[in-house]
Design a protein around this motif. Structure first.
Motif, PDB file in Angstrom:
ATOM      1  N   HIS A  26     161.425   8.589  22.622  1.00 49.20           N
ATOM      2  CA  HIS A  26     162.457   9.370  21.927  1.00 49.20           C
ATOM      3  C   HIS A  26     163.859   8.921  22.347  1.00 49.20           C
ATOM      4  O   HIS A  26     164.736   8.671  21.518  1.00 49.20           O
ATOM      5  CB  HIS A  26     162.241  10.856  22.242  1.00 49.20           C
ATOM      6  N   HIS A  77     171.168  14.274  19.511  1.00 50.15           N
ATOM      7  CA  HIS A  77     170.262  13.908  20.603  1.00 50.15           C
ATOM      8  C   HIS A  77     170.951  14.038  21.964  1.00 50.15           C
ATOM      9  O   HIS A  77     170.354  14.539  22.920  1.00 50.15           O
ATOM     10  CB  HIS A  77     169.720  12.490  20.407  1.00 50.15           C
ATOM     11  N   TRP A 114     166.736  20.078  12.700  1.00 53.05           N
ATOM     12  CA  TRP A 114     167.049  20.592  14.035  1.00 53.05           C
ATOM     13  C   TRP A 114     167.107  22.113  13.966  1.00 53.05           C
ATOM     14  O   TRP A 114     167.523  22.678  12.954  1.00 53.05           O
ATOM     15  CB  TRP A 114     168.405  20.059  14.509  1.00 53.05           C
ATOM     16  N   ASP A 149     164.774  19.478  18.629  1.00 49.79           N
ATOM     17  CA  ASP A 149     164.525  18.469  17.610  1.00 49.79           C
ATOM     18  C   ASP A 149     163.248  18.827  16.837  1.00 49.79           C
ATOM     19  O   ASP A 149     162.185  19.002  17.438  1.00 49.79           O
ATOM     20  CB  ASP A 149     164.370  17.120  18.331  1.00 49.79           C
ATOM     21  N   HIS A 153     158.799  12.873  15.600  1.00 49.82           N
ATOM     22  CA  HIS A 153     158.820  11.997  16.785  1.00 49.82           C
ATOM     23  C   HIS A 153     159.084  12.799  18.065  1.00 49.82           C
ATOM     24  O   HIS A 153     158.829  12.321  19.153  1.00 49.82           O
ATOM     25  CB  HIS A 153     159.825  10.845  16.618  1.00 49.82           C
TER      26      HIS A 153
HETATM   27 FE   LIG Z   1     164.840  12.948  17.744  1.00 50.08          FE
END
Ligand SMILES: [Fe+2]
Length: 209
Positions: A26, A77, A114, A149, A153
């Motif tokens: 990630h 992120h 998100w 998140d 992924h």
């Molecule tokens: Fe991500």
């Protein structure tokens, strides 16, 4: 150019909710890939170095979708890593009562995105879901306290398709409540909210705290 901010924990520090392998992929691959794409776009002639918050605001205003996607995903992120901690502590009061909305709204959201815990300027708390790479910076009057998140992924290696299980475990173990409390104070006019680390001259030399 922007550099990857250092993680405030080891790669295995968020296990078992986020395993070492998952975090490596990630952070290094997904976040790192967004960062490379962002830096390539910002290296175009005529672009001057500026804070990531300004890049996002300008790209949003100009309708530069590709730049906006990269910049917002990098910002999201970096915020996500900063808003987690290895020292699990339980939220108190109003914050604890938001878990069920956080988990159910994040589970119900269709597709990537998100989920945020945010506060407005009079301290009202809200759970906000944004689509794809969008963020809360453009949600007028809201300061994000925490983010998780919702892209596959983020959880597929550890929780397969079970986003609810991921969010449930994440909320109990990984939010940095001290960080959230500092962000909450800024929403009420005390201090400045978290900002993305500033651009650097040379990414290879950068070690951003
Ligand atoms: Fe991500």
């Amino acid at each position: 150019m922007f550099a990857l901010p250092s993680l405030p924990y080891r790669y295995d520090g968020l296990a078992p909710v986020i395993s070492e392998r998952s975090l490596r992929l990630h952070y290094d691959t997904h976040h790192g890939g967004c960062l490379e794409a962002l830096n390539a776009l910002l290296a175009a002639p005529g672009r001057s170095p500026r804070e990531l918050e300004e890049v996002i605001a300008e790209a949003s205003q100009a309708g530069e979708r590709q730049l906006l996607n990269c910049a917002a995903q990098v910002w999201n992120h970096s915020f996500f890593w900063a808003a987690m901690s290895t020292r699990a502590r339980s939220p108190k009061g109003a914050l604890a009562g938001l878990k069920s909305a956080f988990v159910s709204e994040g589970t119900a959201h269709f597709g990537p995105g998100w989920i945020w815990l945010a506060a407005n300027e009079i301290g009202c708390l809200r759970v906000v879901v944004t689509r794809d790479g969008d963020d809360t910076l453009r949600e007028a009057g809201f300061v994000p306290l925490l983010a998780c998140d919702l892209w596959e992924h983020a959880y597929y290696l550890d929780h397969e398709h079970d986003r609810r299980a991921f969010l449930d475990a994440w909320f109990d173990a990984l939010p940095n409540w001290d960080f959230a409390a500092r962000q909450y104070a800024t929403a009420c006019g005390r201090g400045e909210p978290w900002r993305h680390p500033a651009p650097v001259d040379d990414v290879t030399k950068a070690k951003v705290a």
